[in-house]
Design an enzyme around this catalytic site. Structure first.
Site, mmCIF file in Angstrom:
data_model
loop_
_atom_site.group_PDB
_atom_site.id
_atom_site.type_symbol
_atom_site.label_atom_id
_atom_site.label_comp_id
_atom_site.label_asym_id
_atom_site.label_seq_id
_atom_site.Cartn_x
_atom_site.Cartn_y
_atom_site.Cartn_z
ATOM 1 N N ASN A 1 62.849 -5.589 -138.790
ATOM 2 C CA ASN A 1 63.855 -4.439 -139.064
ATOM 3 C C ASN A 1 64.044 -4.189 -140.404
ATOM 4 O O ASN A 1 64.547 -3.022 -140.802
ATOM 5 C CB ASN A 1 65.016 -4.879 -138.545
ATOM 6 C CG ASN A 1 66.090 -3.954 -138.523
ATOM 7 O OD1 ASN A 1 66.296 -2.950 -138.038
ATOM 8 N ND2 ASN A 1 66.976 -4.411 -139.393
ATOM 9 N N SER B 1 61.299 4.701 -136.903
ATOM 10 C CA SER B 1 62.163 5.714 -137.181
ATOM 11 C C SER B 1 61.667 7.104 -136.421
ATOM 12 O O SER B 1 60.444 7.497 -136.589
ATOM 13 C CB SER B 1 62.493 6.119 -138.374
ATOM 14 O OG SER B 1 63.013 7.230 -138.730
ATOM 15 N N TYR C 1 58.585 7.370 -146.780
ATOM 16 C CA TYR C 1 59.343 6.780 -145.598
ATOM 17 C C TYR C 1 58.442 6.979 -144.105
ATOM 18 O O TYR C 1 58.361 6.312 -143.394
ATOM 19 C CB TYR C 1 60.904 7.207 -145.761
ATOM 20 C CG TYR C 1 61.551 6.334 -144.719
ATOM 21 C CD1 TYR C 1 61.951 5.280 -144.737
ATOM 22 C CD2 TYR C 1 61.893 7.247 -143.465
ATOM 23 C CE1 TYR C 1 62.909 4.764 -143.853
ATOM 24 C CE2 TYR C 1 62.686 6.846 -142.532
ATOM 25 C CZ TYR C 1 63.159 5.309 -142.647
ATOM 26 O OH TYR C 1 64.022 4.876 -141.556
ATOM 27 N N ARG D 1 73.043 -6.329 -143.499
ATOM 28 C CA ARG D 1 74.045 -5.171 -142.982
ATOM 29 C C ARG D 1 73.124 -4.359 -142.348
ATOM 30 O O ARG D 1 72.326 -4.561 -141.862
ATOM 31 C CB ARG D 1 74.186 -4.614 -144.438
ATOM 32 C CG ARG D 1 72.832 -4.126 -145.147
ATOM 33 C CD ARG D 1 73.150 -3.555 -146.531
ATOM 34 N NE ARG D 1 72.120 -2.639 -147.393
ATOM 35 C CZ ARG D 1 71.442 -3.639 -147.988
ATOM 36 N NH1 ARG D 1 71.934 -4.664 -148.508
ATOM 37 N NH2 ARG D 1 70.361 -2.918 -148.351
ATOM 38 N N GLY E 1 66.152 -8.063 -142.046
ATOM 39 C CA GLY E 1 67.284 -6.944 -142.699
ATOM 40 C C GLY E 1 68.536 -7.219 -142.057
ATOM 41 O O GLY E 1 69.115 -6.360 -141.662
HETATM 42 N N1 LIG Z 1 70.438 3.779 -140.165
HETATM 43 C C1 LIG Z 1 69.603 4.518 -139.704
HETATM 44 O O1 LIG Z 1 70.126 5.737 -139.265
HETATM 45 C C2 LIG Z 1 67.992 4.271 -139.253
HETATM 46 C C3 LIG Z 1 67.205 5.167 -138.728
HETATM 47 C C4 LIG Z 1 65.942 5.230 -138.409
HETATM 48 C C5 LIG Z 1 65.634 3.853 -138.740
HETATM 49 N N2 LIG Z 1 66.194 2.893 -139.348
HETATM 50 C C6 LIG Z 1 65.539 1.676 -139.860
HETATM 51 O O2 LIG Z 1 66.225 0.820 -139.603
HETATM 52 C C7 LIG Z 1 65.930 -0.249 -140.584
HETATM 53 C C8 LIG Z 1 67.446 -0.876 -140.861
HETATM 54 O O3 LIG Z 1 68.045 0.321 -141.511
HETATM 55 P P1 LIG Z 1 69.536 0.133 -142.110
HETATM 56 O O4 LIG Z 1 69.975 1.484 -141.824
HETATM 57 O O5 LIG Z 1 70.388 -1.024 -141.372
HETATM 58 O O6 LIG Z 1 69.431 -0.192 -143.699
HETATM 59 P P2 LIG Z 1 70.342 -0.894 -144.746
HETATM 60 O O7 LIG Z 1 71.565 -0.710 -144.155
HETATM 61 O O8 LIG Z 1 69.904 -0.511 -145.952
HETATM 62 O O9 LIG Z 1 69.892 -2.392 -144.507
HETATM 63 C C9 LIG Z 1 68.300 -2.929 -144.827
HETATM 64 C C10 LIG Z 1 68.346 -4.378 -144.646
HETATM 65 O O10 LIG Z 1 66.872 -4.777 -145.089
HETATM 66 C C11 LIG Z 1 67.245 -5.944 -145.899
HETATM 67 N N3 LIG Z 1 65.939 -5.588 -146.852
HETATM 68 C C12 LIG Z 1 65.718 -4.617 -147.645
HETATM 69 N N4 LIG Z 1 64.612 -4.744 -148.202
HETATM 70 C C13 LIG Z 1 64.246 -6.187 -148.251
HETATM 71 C C14 LIG Z 1 63.193 -6.992 -148.597
HETATM 72 N N5 LIG Z 1 62.078 -6.559 -149.517
HETATM 73 N N6 LIG Z 1 63.112 -8.285 -148.099
HETATM 74 C C15 LIG Z 1 64.030 -8.781 -147.386
HETATM 75 N N7 LIG Z 1 64.872 -8.171 -146.821
HETATM 76 C C16 LIG Z 1 65.256 -6.645 -147.071
HETATM 77 C C17 LIG Z 1 68.440 -5.625 -146.687
HETATM 78 O O11 LIG Z 1 69.047 -6.596 -147.226
HETATM 79 P P3 LIG Z 1 68.781 -7.224 -148.782
HETATM 80 O O12 LIG Z 1 68.891 -5.914 -149.653
HETATM 81 O O13 LIG Z 1 69.647 -8.256 -148.933
HETATM 82 O O14 LIG Z 1 67.370 -7.762 -149.023
HETATM 83 C C18 LIG Z 1 69.323 -5.238 -145.521
HETATM 84 O O15 LIG Z 1 69.596 -6.265 -144.597
HETATM 85 C C19 LIG Z 1 65.158 0.053 -141.591
HETATM 86 O O16 LIG Z 1 63.837 -0.275 -141.363
HETATM 87 C C20 LIG Z 1 65.167 1.668 -141.328
HETATM 88 O O17 LIG Z 1 64.046 2.340 -141.869
HETATM 89 C C21 LIG Z 1 67.466 3.302 -139.922
#
Ligand SMILES: NC(=O)c1ccc[n+]([C@@H]2O[C@H](COP(=O)([O-])OP(=O)(O)OC[C@H]3O[C@@H](n4cnc5c(N)ncnc54)[C@H](OP(=O)(O)O)[C@@H]3O)[C@@H](O)[C@H]2O)c1
Length: 259
Positions: free
Chosen positions: A100, A151, A164, A29, A26
């Site tokens: 991630n 999370s 989720y 971004r 991940g």
């Molecule tokens: N942001 C928050 O506040 C928050 C809070 C708690 C937990 N999290 C967790 O943190 C992690 C990252 O979240 P984020 O906020 O950075 O989300 P994000 O901005 O939507 O980024 C998600 C990343 O995962 C990749 N991805 C998604 N599906 C995939 C797949 N099937 N195979 C390979 N890569 C995949 C995406 O790239 P592609 O689409 O190019 O594949 C992207 O790089 C997640 O596990 C999320 O649940 C986030």
């Protein structure tokens, strides 16, 4: 006979990850891009994983240190094994694997959550972490680190996020189980559970005044997580200073679980 603890002459440098070889899924971004950048700035080599090659290349271009661009689908068993192989081929081994990548495509109750959506979320957020761990366990040696991005919603859900929250709660069970299974090999397994960080994933909350206010109301520090808030937890768990830490959840949530 002295009952005092012998004080070692030196201690592992806290958070020192220089020279570590790190997979970040991940990484194209959001939080993964942030982690890739922070590890690279700290002297680690980073293997960047996500589906969109163009985005990964853009991230690689902005990193100060060496990286690998490994586009693919984390739910694919063979792809995870290929990532492990690529790190060994390029770097001679691997030290840290961070699962991630994650998705949270809908905000709806059970009647509006199509079973296919449930399956997709569990597949990407939980099954892929198992597949990543499975591949990592083959190449991480003694001192290796597996880190899952969980999370706080796995512990304290909000309405409409059953799939989720279940996936993130499942990650905790997975990490604890794998911590036992991989302990004989000297590999630690831990979860970092972020609270609410500004990223593309949370735009539905950030862009909605009511939901955004609810996030702040439920965060003791009354602010969204900033980029500088996240890395320390991963840095610690990836470093030699955390050698005796396994099967734990490190919440980085501004006190979300308290309010
Ligand atoms: N942001 C928050 O506040 C928050 C809070 C708690 C937990 N999290 C967790 O943190 C992690 C990252 O979240 P984020 O906020 O950075 O989300 P994000 O901005 O939507 O980024 C998600 C990343 O995962 C990749 N991805 C998604 N599906 C995939 C797949 N099937 N195979 C390979 N890569 C995949 C995406 O790239 P592609 O689409 O190019 O594949 C992207 O790089 C997640 O596990 C999320 O649940 C986030």
């Amino acid at each position: 006979m002295s009952s005092q603890i012998d004080i070692p002459a030196s201690f592992p440098r806290f958070g020192d990850v220089s020279g570590k070889r790190v997979v970040v899924t991940g990484a194209s971004r959001g939080l993964g891009r942030l982690l890739a950048s922070a590890f690279s700035q700290s002297g680690a080599r980073v293997a960047l994983v996500a589906r969109t090659e163009r985005d990964l290349k853009a991230v690689a271009d902005e990193l100060p240190g060496p990286s690998l661009v490994l586009p693919g689908e984390v739910t694919d068993e063979d792809f995870n094994e290929a990532v492990a192989d690529a790190t060994v081929a390029e770097w001679g081994g691997l030290d840290v694997w961070i699962c991630n990548a994650g998705i949270s495509p809908i905000v709806a109750g059970p009647r509006k959550t199509d079973p296919s959506v449930w399956r997709e979320i569990l597949e990407v957020n939980l099954t892929a972490a198992f597949l990543g761990a499975r591949a990592a366990a083959r190449v991480l040696g003694d001192g290796g680190r597996l880190i899952f991005t969980g999370s706080v919603l796995g512990d304290r859900p909000r309405e409409g996020l059953a799939a989720y929250s279940a996936s993130k709660a499942g990650l905790v069970g997975l990490a604890k189980s794998l911590a036992l299974d991989l302990a004989p090999e000297g590999i630690t397994v831990n979860v970092v559970a972020p609270g609410w960080f500004d990223s593309p994933l949370v735009e539905p909350w950030k862009n909605d005044p009511e939901r955004g206010a609810a996030v702040l109301a439920h965060t003791a520090l009354r602010r969204w997580g900033a980029p500088a808030d996240l890395f320390g937890a991963y840095q610690f768990l990836a470093s030699d200073a955390s050698a005796f830490v396994t099967g734990t959840v490190l919440n980085v949530d501004g006190g979300y679980l308290l309010v």
